[in-house]
Design a protein around this motif. Structure first.
Motif, PDB file in Angstrom:
ATOM      1  N   THR A 257      -6.659  12.953   9.010  1.00  0.00           N
ATOM      2  CA  THR A 257      -6.374  11.939   8.001  1.00  0.00           C
ATOM      3  C   THR A 257      -7.322  10.761   8.186  1.00  0.00           C
ATOM      4  OG1 THR A 257      -4.035  12.566   7.874  1.00  0.00           O
ATOM      5  CG2 THR A 257      -4.619  10.361   7.104  1.00  0.00           C
ATOM      6  N   GLN A 258      -7.956  10.363   7.097  1.00  0.00           N
ATOM      7  CA  GLN A 258      -8.879   9.234   7.135  1.00  0.00           C
ATOM      8  C   GLN A 258      -8.376   8.145   6.193  1.00  0.00           C
ATOM      9  OE1 GLN A 258     -12.540  11.250   6.029  1.00  0.00           O
ATOM     10  NE2 GLN A 258     -13.128  11.502   8.168  1.00  0.00           N
ATOM     11  N   VAL A 259      -8.329   6.910   6.683  1.00  0.00           N
ATOM     12  CA  VAL A 259      -7.808   5.778   5.912  1.00  0.00           C
ATOM     13  C   VAL A 259      -8.840   4.659   5.904  1.00  0.00           C
ATOM     14  CG1 VAL A 259      -6.065   3.949   5.847  1.00  0.00           C
ATOM     15  CG2 VAL A 259      -5.379   6.292   6.348  1.00  0.00           C
TER      16      VAL A 259
ATOM     17  N   ALA B 135      -6.474   1.214  -1.207  1.00  0.00           N
ATOM     18  CA  ALA B 135      -6.719   1.945   0.042  1.00  0.00           C
ATOM     19  C   ALA B 135      -7.152   3.360  -0.294  1.00  0.00           C
ATOM     20  CB  ALA B 135      -5.465   1.956   0.906  1.00  0.00           C
ATOM     21  N   GLU B 136      -8.021   3.888   0.515  1.00  0.00           N
ATOM     22  CA  GLU B 136      -8.474   5.271   0.353  1.00  0.00           C
ATOM     23  C   GLU B 136      -7.871   6.110   1.472  1.00  0.00           C
ATOM     24  OE1 GLU B 136     -12.700   5.137   0.443  1.00  0.00           O
ATOM     25  OE2 GLU B 136     -12.873   3.990  -1.439  1.00  0.00           O
TER      26      GLU B 136
ATOM     27  N   ASN C 123       4.187  15.817   8.448  1.00  0.00           N
ATOM     28  CA  ASN C 123       3.353  15.348   9.556  1.00  0.00           C
ATOM     29  C   ASN C 123       2.164  14.542   9.032  1.00  0.00           C
ATOM     30  OD1 ASN C 123       4.996  16.630  11.450  1.00  0.00           O
ATOM     31  ND2 ASN C 123       3.885  18.554  11.247  1.00  0.00           N
ATOM     32  N   THR C 124       1.609  14.981   7.899  1.00  0.00           N
ATOM     33  CA  THR C 124       0.517  14.230   7.269  1.00  0.00           C
ATOM     34  C   THR C 124       1.010  12.856   6.825  1.00  0.00           C
ATOM     35  OG1 THR C 124      -0.572  16.248   6.512  1.00  0.00           O
ATOM     36  CG2 THR C 124      -1.133  14.218   5.350  1.00  0.00           C
ATOM     37  N   ALA C 125       2.204  12.828   6.192  1.00  0.00           N
ATOM     38  CA  ALA C 125       2.777  11.561   5.724  1.00  0.00           C
ATOM     39  C   ALA C 125       2.993  10.593   6.888  1.00  0.00           C
ATOM     40  CB  ALA C 125       4.086  11.814   4.990  1.00  0.00           C
ATOM     41  N   LEU C 126       3.483  11.114   8.009  1.00  0.00           N
ATOM     42  CA  LEU C 126       3.739  10.274   9.184  1.00  0.00           C
ATOM     43  C   LEU C 126       2.435   9.725   9.762  1.00  0.00           C
ATOM     44  CD1 LEU C 126       5.619   9.105  11.324  1.00  0.00           C
ATOM     45  CD2 LEU C 126       5.550  11.323  12.506  1.00  0.00           C
ATOM     46  N   MET C 127       1.429  10.567   9.868  1.00  0.00           N
ATOM     47  CA  MET C 127       0.140  10.107  10.394  1.00  0.00           C
ATOM     48  C   MET C 127      -0.509   9.079   9.462  1.00  0.00           C
ATOM     49  SD  MET C 127      -0.364  11.129  13.365  1.00  0.00           S
ATOM     50  CE  MET C 127      -2.007  10.404  13.463  1.00  0.00           C
ATOM     51  N   GLU C 128      -0.356   9.283   8.140  1.00  0.00           N
ATOM     52  CA  GLU C 128      -0.885   8.303   7.190  1.00  0.00           C
ATOM     53  C   GLU C 128      -0.288   6.925   7.439  1.00  0.00           C
ATOM     54  OE1 GLU C 128      -1.668  11.287   3.358  1.00  0.00           O
ATOM     55  OE2 GLU C 128      -0.119   9.742   3.269  1.00  0.00           O
ATOM     56  N   VAL C 129       1.029   6.877   7.613  1.00  0.00           N
ATOM     57  CA  VAL C 129       1.702   5.598   7.861  1.00  0.00           C
ATOM     58  C   VAL C 129       1.188   4.960   9.146  1.00  0.00           C
ATOM     59  CG1 VAL C 129       3.908   4.509   8.415  1.00  0.00           C
ATOM     60  CG2 VAL C 129       3.787   6.166   6.576  1.00  0.00           C
ATOM     61  N   CYS C 130       1.150   5.736  10.224  1.00  0.00           N
ATOM     62  CA  CYS C 130       0.718   5.193  11.513  1.00  0.00           C
ATOM     63  C   CYS C 130      -0.717   4.677  11.457  1.00  0.00           C
ATOM     64  CB  CYS C 130       0.860   6.259  12.602  1.00  0.00           C
ATOM     65  SG  CYS C 130       2.570   6.667  13.018  1.00  0.00           S
ATOM     66  N   ILE C 131      -1.606   5.444  10.817  1.00  0.00           N
ATOM     67  CA  ILE C 131      -3.013   5.037  10.738  1.00  0.00           C
ATOM     68  C   ILE C 131      -3.168   3.814   9.841  1.00  0.00           C
ATOM     69  CG2 ILE C 131      -5.321   5.750   9.992  1.00  0.00           C
ATOM     70  CD1 ILE C 131      -4.509   8.634  10.782  1.00  0.00           C
TER      71      ILE C 131
ATOM     72  N   PHE D  97       0.847  -1.192   0.000  1.00  0.00           N
ATOM     73  CA  PHE D  97       0.000   0.000   0.000  1.00  0.00           C
ATOM     74  C   PHE D  97       0.885   1.245   0.000  1.00  0.00           C
ATOM     75  CE2 PHE D  97      -2.477  -3.337   2.050  1.00  0.00           C
ATOM     76  CZ  PHE D  97      -3.695  -3.239   1.387  1.00  0.00           C
ATOM     77  N   THR D  98       0.299   2.370  -0.393  1.00  0.00           N
ATOM     78  CA  THR D  98       1.052   3.616  -0.385  1.00  0.00           C
ATOM     79  C   THR D  98       0.206   4.736   0.189  1.00  0.00           C
ATOM     80  OG1 THR D  98       2.285   5.223  -1.739  1.00  0.00           O
ATOM     81  CG2 THR D  98       0.344   4.231  -2.750  1.00  0.00           C
ATOM     82  N   GLY D  99       0.895   5.688   0.835  1.00  0.00           N
ATOM     83  CA  GLY D  99       0.242   6.920   1.255  1.00  0.00           C
ATOM     84  C   GLY D  99       0.280   7.926   0.114  1.00  0.00           C
TER      85      GLY D  99
END
Length: 321
Positions: A43-45, A33-34, A67-75, A10-12
């Motif tokens: 951020t919504q995943v 993934a959305e 910060n968005t990229a980091l939260m995407e990964v964590c979520i 998957f990718t962010g």
């Protein structure tokens, strides 16, 4: 033969082009993934396919809205974890906050350690990254971290292909990068030089002293990242004044923020060679001196070897084909 059974990638939103290169190389489809943002900026995943008992790899890099990229990964890690994924690997070509790796002044945070904790608490079982700014970041994790000099073989292959080795000298722009530069120089069998530099403040160099001989040589500056390019451009100027015939620069992570492109264009550098750990299409379009080495095949091979439980140490020395 790589069958792709039991693996999901998957990718962010930070570098989907690199994820496409990796999946194309592996011959597997990119996972569905959305990843969106709500009206208040959350951020919504939503993972739209099953990952139960799969080996999951989530690709995002530390650039742009970091910060968005980091939260995407964590979520995304958390979403896969509670969806019963067998193992989850975060593939972070540029590790977020890698330069904040130590307490260098009173009350300063060690943010790279915080990022490591966030990834692990999210449910990450394994981390793949490239050319960490500081090796001690590995020690912030209690899970395996594959981070060694995957970009070095690609850089060495580029130098062997495009230069006469009898004419070149490898130069480190600071003492901190001496180990990286000497490693490349030893493997190529060429001379080595370095700069001693003093900084007034972050990203601002006050004085540089060259140690080594570069007269009538093609000098190749090597570093792990280029941000504003102030150090590289100043080093290139000093090398030219010291009699270098031509000056090139090779970096793994071309961050190229602020006036970096203007600095490079106006500098005495012939070329700045970067890898595609970060998106570079816009930089290439805006600066004639930028050239990009593709490391997607290297990351794809790391993922393949990791999935099958094979050693990745071979990739420290050679580029996969």
């Amino acid at each position: 033969m790589f069958t792709g059974n039991g693996i999901k990638i998957f990718t962010g939103t930070s570098h989907p082009e690199l994820a496409e290169i990796i999946t194309r190389r592996l011959g597997v489809p990119l996972g569905k993934a959305e990843v969106t943002k709500s009206g208040v900026g959350e951020t919504q995943v939503r993972i739209t396919e099953s990952v139960r008992e799969d080996d999951v790899y989530i690709i995002n890099t530390g650039c742009g809205e970091i910060n968005t990229a980091l939260m995407e990964v964590c979520i995304m890690i958390h979403a896969c974890k509670i969806a019963s994924a067998k193992r989850i690997t975060a593939v972070l070509p540029l590790f977020p906050y890698a330069r904040q790796d130590k307490k260098d002044k009173s009350r300063a945070p060690i943010t790279a350690k915080l990022v490591a904790n966030m990834l692990q608490k999210s449910g990450c079982d394994h981390v793949i990254t490239m050319d960490l700014h500081a090796s001690q970041i590995q020690g912030f994790f209690d899970v395996p971290v594959d981070k060694w000099l995957y970009a070095e073989p690609s850089s060495i292959q580029y130098i062997r292909t495009n230069f006469d080795l009898s004419d070149i000298v490898i130069v480190s722009p600071d003492a901190g990068g001496a180990k990286r530069a000497t490693s490349m120089a030893d493997r190529l069998g060429v001379d080595f030089a370095l700069f001693h530099k003093e900084r007034k403040k972050a990203n601002e160099v006050s004085r540089m002293v060259l140690v080594g001989h570069v007269k009538d040589k093609i000098a190749i500056l090597v570093d792990d990242m280029a941000d504003t390019c102030g150090t590289l451009c100043l080093a290139a100027q000093h090398l030219t004044e010291a009699g270098a015939a031509k000056v090139y620069a090779m970096v793994t992570h071309g961050i190229l923020s602020g006036n970096a492109l203007k600095n490079v264009e106006q500098s005495s550098l012939e070329k700045l060679i970067v890898t595609n750990t970060l998106p570079q299409a816009e930089n290439v379009a805006n600066c004639s001196k930028i050239e990009v080495i593709d490391i997607g095949n290297v990351l794809a091979e790391v993922i393949r070897r990791s999935h099958y439980g094979e050693s990745v140490s071979k990739l420290f020395d050679e580029v996969p084909y």
